[in-house]
Structures are given as C-alpha cells and as structure tokens.
Design a protein around this motif. Structure first.
Motif, PDB file in Angstrom:
ATOM      1  N   ASN A   8       0.872  -1.177   0.000  1.00  0.00           N
ATOM      2  CA  ASN A   8       0.000   0.000   0.000  1.00  0.00           C
ATOM      3  C   ASN A   8       0.909   1.227   0.000  1.00  0.00           C
ATOM      4  O   ASN A   8       1.484   1.578   1.027  1.00  0.00           O
ATOM      5  CB  ASN A   8      -0.887  -0.032   1.265  1.00  0.00           C
ATOM      6  N   LYS A  10       0.153   4.299  -0.366  1.00  0.00           N
ATOM      7  CA  LYS A  10      -0.494   5.505   0.176  1.00  0.00           C
ATOM      8  C   LYS A  10      -0.193   6.696  -0.738  1.00  0.00           C
ATOM      9  O   LYS A  10      -0.077   6.504  -1.948  1.00  0.00           O
ATOM     10  CB  LYS A  10      -0.041   5.739   1.624  1.00  0.00           C
ATOM     11  N   HIS A  93      -9.642   1.423   4.719  1.00  0.00           N
ATOM     12  CA  HIS A  93      -8.379   1.572   5.460  1.00  0.00           C
ATOM     13  C   HIS A  93      -8.591   2.542   6.627  1.00  0.00           C
ATOM     14  O   HIS A  93      -9.387   3.479   6.514  1.00  0.00           O
ATOM     15  CB  HIS A  93      -7.292   2.088   4.513  1.00  0.00           C
ATOM     16  N   GLU A 165      -5.805  -4.763  10.501  1.00  0.00           N
ATOM     17  CA  GLU A 165      -4.790  -3.734  10.707  1.00  0.00           C
ATOM     18  C   GLU A 165      -5.107  -2.964  11.989  1.00  0.00           C
ATOM     19  O   GLU A 165      -5.849  -1.978  11.953  1.00  0.00           O
ATOM     20  CB  GLU A 165      -4.779  -2.761   9.520  1.00  0.00           C
ATOM     21  N   ILE A 170       0.005   0.574  13.092  1.00  0.00           N
ATOM     22  CA  ILE A 170       0.354   1.147  11.784  1.00  0.00           C
ATOM     23  C   ILE A 170       1.480   2.160  11.976  1.00  0.00           C
ATOM     24  O   ILE A 170       1.432   2.993  12.878  1.00  0.00           O
ATOM     25  CB  ILE A 170      -0.904   1.762  11.123  1.00  0.00           C
ATOM     26  N   SER A 171       2.504   2.049  11.134  1.00  0.00           N
ATOM     27  CA  SER A 171       3.760   2.769  11.411  1.00  0.00           C
ATOM     28  C   SER A 171       3.584   4.280  11.480  1.00  0.00           C
ATOM     29  O   SER A 171       4.340   4.951  12.171  1.00  0.00           O
ATOM     30  CB  SER A 171       4.827   2.400  10.386  1.00  0.00           C
ATOM     31  N   GLY A 213       0.493  -3.658   9.593  1.00  0.00           N
ATOM     32  CA  GLY A 213       0.869  -2.798  10.713  1.00  0.00           C
ATOM     33  C   GLY A 213       2.343  -2.973  11.018  1.00  0.00           C
ATOM     34  O   GLY A 213       2.732  -3.954  11.636  1.00  0.00           O
ATOM     35  N   SER A 214       3.152  -2.038  10.512  1.00  0.00           N
ATOM     36  CA  SER A 214       4.613  -2.044  10.755  1.00  0.00           C
ATOM     37  C   SER A 214       5.278  -3.359  10.344  1.00  0.00           C
ATOM     38  O   SER A 214       6.211  -3.816  10.993  1.00  0.00           O
ATOM     39  CB  SER A 214       4.919  -1.746  12.224  1.00  0.00           C
ATOM     40  N   LEU A 233      -0.343  -6.859   4.439  1.00  0.00           N
ATOM     41  CA  LEU A 233      -0.611  -5.560   3.816  1.00  0.00           C
ATOM     42  C   LEU A 233       0.447  -4.607   4.369  1.00  0.00           C
ATOM     43  O   LEU A 233       0.501  -4.366   5.579  1.00  0.00           O
ATOM     44  CB  LEU A 233      -2.038  -5.094   4.166  1.00  0.00           C
ATOM     45  N   ILE A 234       1.275  -4.094   3.470  1.00  0.00           N
ATOM     46  CA  ILE A 234       2.503  -3.422   3.903  1.00  0.00           C
ATOM     47  C   ILE A 234       2.525  -1.978   3.419  1.00  0.00           C
ATOM     48  O   ILE A 234       2.390  -1.721   2.220  1.00  0.00           O
ATOM     49  CB  ILE A 234       3.725  -4.179   3.326  1.00  0.00           C
ATOM     50  N   GLY A 235       2.676  -1.050   4.344  1.00  0.00           N
ATOM     51  CA  GLY A 235       2.757   0.360   3.996  1.00  0.00           C
ATOM     52  C   GLY A 235       4.214   0.772   3.814  1.00  0.00           C
ATOM     53  O   GLY A 235       4.824   0.542   2.767  1.00  0.00           O
ATOM     54  N   GLY A 236       4.791   1.337   4.862  1.00  0.00           N
ATOM     55  CA  GLY A 236       6.148   1.911   4.805  1.00  0.00           C
ATOM     56  C   GLY A 236       7.184   1.023   4.126  1.00  0.00           C
ATOM     57  O   GLY A 236       7.920   1.490   3.235  1.00  0.00           O
TER      58      GLY A 236
HETATM   59  P1  PGA Z   1       2.629   0.305   7.705  1.00  0.00           P
HETATM   60  O1  PGA Z   1       1.205   0.580   7.016  1.00  0.00           O
HETATM   61  O2  PGA Z   1       3.160  -0.976   7.128  1.00  0.00           O
HETATM   62  O3  PGA Z   1       3.475   1.491   7.306  1.00  0.00           O
HETATM   63  O4  PGA Z   1       2.411   0.230   9.154  1.00  0.00           O
HETATM   64  C1  PGA Z   1       0.282  -0.459   6.828  1.00  0.00           C
HETATM   65  C2  PGA Z   1      -1.003   0.123   6.283  1.00  0.00           C
HETATM   66  O5  PGA Z   1      -1.403   1.214   6.726  1.00  0.00           O
HETATM   67  O6  PGA Z   1      -1.642  -0.492   5.412  1.00  0.00           O
END
Ligand code: PGA
Length: 255
Positions: A8, A10, A93, A165, A170-171, A213-214, A233-236
C-alpha cells in the motif's frame, strides 16, 4: 490458499517514481505461482503502470474508490472506472475511516461496488489503541467486519479479502507498537468465528485474512506463520524496494 503480499503505497511516488520502482521490482522478482504480489499506487499512477505491468508477476490494486459509478461526485473515482485496470481495491483503510470519516455504511457500499465490478475488495478492519485498552476489540472487529460485508450477498463473501490492521500498530500512528503474533492470532480467530457464525464454516475458511501494521523483513516471517494469516498488507516497507522484495522472499521460504 495463495499468500498475498500487498504493498500500500499511500500518497507516495509520483507517476515517474512509481514507474521506475515497478520496473526494478519486476526485474527483481520471479513469477511465484502461490504468492500473489500486489502493489497499490495512487489512482493517478494506475493507467500508466498498467501498461508496463507484467501481470504474471504483479497485480495492481487501488487504494480507494467511490461506490457510485458516475455522477456529480467531485473529486471521486469509481469502481466502474477501475474495472479492467485493477484486480484489487483496498476498502475501509483506517486512514479513510479516521481522516476522511468513512463509516461502516460507506465501507459496505464500497465493498458491494467492488464486487459488482469484479474487483476484489481488501476490507481493512482494526481497533484503535484506546478501543483495545477498554476491552472493545472483539466488538470493533465484529462491527467493522459484518458491517463491511452487510451490502453483499452471502454467496459473495468468499470474494472478499479481510485485512486486520490494528490502528495502534500502523507505522504512521504516533507511538506505534509492534503487534505480537499471539495478539494477531487472537483477532484472526475472532474474524473467522464471526464469519463462521454468519456465513458458515466453508466461507470462513475461504476468506483470506491478511495482517498489516509495521510489517518489516524482520517480523514478516513470524507474521506469515501466525495461525490464520494468509498474507501481509505493507505500507512503509513496501516503499523500499529491498525491504519489499525481502518480504516476498520470506513469503516464498515459509510457504
Ligand atoms: P505500515 O502501514 O506498514 O506502514 O504500518 C500499513 C497500512 O497502513 O496499510
């Protein structure tokens, strides 16, 4: 069941940056039959990325869309427009819920619109830190899960992916904490229990449950081997090519 590794992005990467990243990612990874790698860039990047996409390796996801197909909805894009362009769309989200005030009703309409347009919704659910502290996790999970599925028929529930999540993990959340596999397994069990009660045992086993989440290469292995978890599901970490490809490698190894 496949393992899902979803990035993700963002509001990061402009069209040029996204294209360079995708080019490098496609060079670095192989075609893994049992791992579904998905990237979700901004809506503005979808058209151009779809032209350079090697669909045997990577699938495209959107981060959000509106439930109406067209009309006087300034600033929105629709699932109807995404049809043919993306295979997945993240829905509900926590950033949509808390920054843009989307409630379960809105989320449910979006899940239904995604299904209507043959796009797999990735329905995000998760409690905040204070909800967890007040012992409300089970209620929040049930409300967001069943609320999010309330506009689709029982026969369509197995077409949905659920992403757990917890907002506190979440980071980008202030003072984010790292969820433990035990905490995740407990909630995954709640998700499947709710699905089983309402939609039956078969459906509850067919719905993939992701964790987000992180997630980093250092914890991805533990999360991917957490009971009931079918992907991440991976953000950062999805913005850093080496980290994202490391996580894909880990998924391949633990499979
Ligand atoms: P994160 O985000 O990996 O940066 O914590 C996950 C998300 O918000 O989908």
């Amino acid at each position: 069941m496949k393992t899902y590794i979803v990035g993700n992005w963002k509001l990061n990467f402009n069209v040029g940056e996204a294209s360079v990243y995708l080019h490098k990612l496609q060079k670095k990874i192989a075609n893994y039959r049992d791992i579904e790698v998905v990237v979700a860039p901004t809506a503005l990047c979808l058209q151009s990325l779809s032209l350079q996409l090697d669909r045997s390796k990577i699938k495209l996801g959107a981060q959000n869309a509106f439930y109406q197909d067209f009309g006087a909805f300034t600033g929105e894009i629709s699932f109807a427009e995404l049809n043919g362009l993306v295979k997945y769309c993240i829905v509900g989200h926590s950033e949509r819920r808390y920054i843009f005030h989307e409630d379960d009703k809105m989320v449910a309409k979006k899940v239904a619109a995604a299904i209507r347009h043959k796009i797999t919704p990735i329905l995000c659910i998760g409690e905040t830190e204070s909800e967890r502290a007040f012992g409300e996790t089970a209620d929040v999970i049930r409300d967001q899960l069943l609320g999010g599925l309330s506009e689709i028929g029982a026969e369509d529930v197995s077409k949905v992916i659920v992403a757990y999540e917890p907002v506190w993990a979440i980071s980008s959340t202030k003072d984010a904490k790292i969820a433990t596999p035990d905490e995740i397994a407990e909630v995954t069990e709640m998700i499947r229990k709710n699905l089983k009660e309402v939609y039956g045992a078969k459906t509850s086993e067919e719905v993939p449950v992701l964790f987000g989440g992180s997630v980093k290469p250092t914890n991805a292995g533990a999360y991917l081997t957490t009971p009931g978890i079918n992907g991440l599901l991976i953000g950062g970490a999805s913005l850093i090519l080496e980290q994202f490809t490391d996580i894909i490698d880990i998924a391949k190894r633990v499979k």
